[in-house]
Design an enzyme around this catalytic site. Structure first.
Site, short mmCIF file in Angstrom:
data_model
loop_
_atom_site.label_atom_id
_atom_site.label_comp_id
_atom_site.label_asym_id
_atom_site.label_seq_id
_atom_site.Cartn_x
_atom_site.Cartn_y
_atom_site.Cartn_z
N GLY A 99 -54.64 15.87 91.69
CA GLY A 99 -53.83 17.08 91.83
C GLY A 99 -53.02 17.03 93.10
CG ASN A 100 -49.54 18.75 93.53
OD1 ASN A 100 -49.44 19.94 93.77
ND2 ASN A 100 -49.10 18.20 92.41
NE ARG A 101 -52.61 18.58 101.57
CZ ARG A 101 -53.63 19.00 102.30
NH1 ARG A 101 -53.90 20.29 102.39
NH2 ARG A 101 -54.37 18.13 102.94
CB SER A 102 -47.97 22.75 94.47
OG SER A 102 -47.20 23.86 94.10
#
Ligand code: CTP
Length: 415
Positions: free
Chosen positions: A206-209
């Protein structure tokens, strides 16, 4: 300011309670006049409590004060919401069967109708003619929003959001009689949040958005009068009211949703953080620690570049006669490095992706992701200079949406 708020007999009457609050919280004196039919949806006690004023819908209450004359003359503004097909017809033909229609005939100030009805009723020739008549006499009639209606049906006919009606009402009293919300009648698709690419049933890349910027954009577009479709990847914040939400998880799902939604959209904003790569294989079962202590290896495969694909499709399709081409807005998360600064990378990305506007964010682990503030530079393919926008994500979104409105409503065709 003295406002008369006429409430029509439609299910959307409940939303008018929020509109009333917006008016009273801004310090306006509001007299609510519900039609008889509307009190089947929301009772007069609600209007009395929220407005702090007595409520009547009969010309025979307080006859000595000749209420309809007084209210009509004193009102600085009359807002009718929801303006049903019946109310629009009565107003257009000058009928005077109750306190609200009498007051409308006595009005001296601006009058705003916020319609809500089923799509067929809104599109019926009789309603079209009534709307034209009212507009030709100087009344403002908002376009209804598009989306889910009372039953299983959907289409144009939803009551515009209370904030939209409020903004339109304020613009009307400020003398902008030709006032149009900048994105009225436009369909805007916005992707938000971060995609998640599964490795196995319990793990993902995933990512931090956080989705905050995308949600703020959806609110700003909605408040500018647009019909908004929010393609929601993983978000830490709930989606706003009054927008259509399409939940997605992976980049491939987002691609499918984006291509479908873009087909009839005037604007597409790709603010989602899309994973550039996904695991080549997704294990059906949880990947276990291995006994031989060997380090596991994850192989990745490239995800399609959705933004680029949208641009290619748009360019193939072109614009219909007399129409503007779809406007496509990309986001760039850049850190800058020894090879180039944030803006240089932004310019290069704008040309590589071919979108019309690119909103460049300067990111770092402590910057942007999950924060409430943002500082961006908007780059345009048309070559106009970079535009900076700094502030809360709400303020930055308002600046981006207003820039989009300018691009859409400019007379010259886009490059
Ligand atoms: N984007 C997309 N599809 C992808 C990756 C990104 O549509 N597979 C969109 C994002 O939503 C954003 C823009 O492309 O609007 C820029 O994304 P970014 O990740 O910053 O750029 P990249 O294309 O990944 O370029 P680079 O790796 O060089 O930073």
């Amino acid at each position: 300011m003295r406002i008369v708020l006429g409430v029509g007999g439609g299910i959307a009457a409940y939303k008018v309670a929020s509109l009333l609050r917006l008016f009273t919280e801004a310090g306006h004196h509001v007299t609510v006049i519900p039609t008889e039919a509307s009190t089947r949806f929301v009772g007069t006690a609600t209007w009395e409590a929220l407005s702090g004023n007595p409520v009547s819908n009969s010309v025979f209450d307080d006859v000595h004060q000749v209420n309809h004359v007084r209210l009509g003359h004193e009102a600085d503004l009359i807002v009718v919401a929801p303006a049903t097909a019946d109310l629009l017809a009565k107003a257009a033909t000058g009928q005077a069967g109750d306190l609200l229609t009498n007051t409308l005939l006595m009005a001296r100030g601006p009058v705003l109708f916020a319609p809500a009805m089923h799509t067929e009723m809104w599109q019926h020739a009789a309603t079209r003619a009534n709307v034209e008549t009212l507009r030709s006499r100087g009344a403002a009639v908002l376009e209804p929003a598009t989306g889910r209606l009372t039953g299983a049906d959907s289409g144009p006919g939803r009551l515009p959001e209370p904030e939209v009606i409020y903004d339109a009402a304020m613009a009307l009293v400020q003398g902008q009689s030709d006032f149009q919300l900048p994105l009225a009648g436009r369909i805007v698709t916005i992707s938000a949040g971060g995609t998640r690419e599964p490795l196995d049933p319990v793990r993902f890349l995933g990512n931090r958005s956080s989705g905050k910027q995308g949600v703020a954009l959806a609110v700003a577009a909605r408040n500018a009068g647009a019909t908004v479709r929010l393609l929601a990847a993983h978000m830490d914040v709930p989606p706003p009211a009054g927008v259509e939400v399409v939940p997605v998880e992976t980049a491939l799902q987002l691609r499918e949703a984006a291509l479908a939604a873009a087909a009839d959209s005037d604007v597409v904003i790709m603010s989602a953080a899309v994973a550039d790569f996904r695991p080549t294989e997704i294990s059906d079962t949880k990947i276990k620690k291995r006994d031989d202590h060997a380090d596991p290896v994850i192989t990745l495969v490239r995800n399609p570049d959705i933004l680029r694909e949208l641009v290619e499709l748009r360019n193939l399709k072109g614009a219909g006669a007399g129409e503007k081409q779809q406007l496509i807005v990309g986001f760039a998360a850049e850190t800058g490095d020894s090879q180039g600064d944030v803006l240089a990378y932004g310019e290069a990305k704008l040309h590589r992706k071919g979108c019309d506007l690119l909103v460049v964010n300067h990111v770092g682990t402590d910057k942007v992701f999950g924060q409430d503030h943002n500082s961006v530079v908007i780059l345009a393919r048309s070559g106009s200079g970079p535009q900076e926008a700094t502030g809360t994500k709400t303020e930055v979104s308002a600046a981006i949406i207003s820039r989009i409105g300018l691009e859409l409503n400019s007379v010259s065709p886009r490059a």
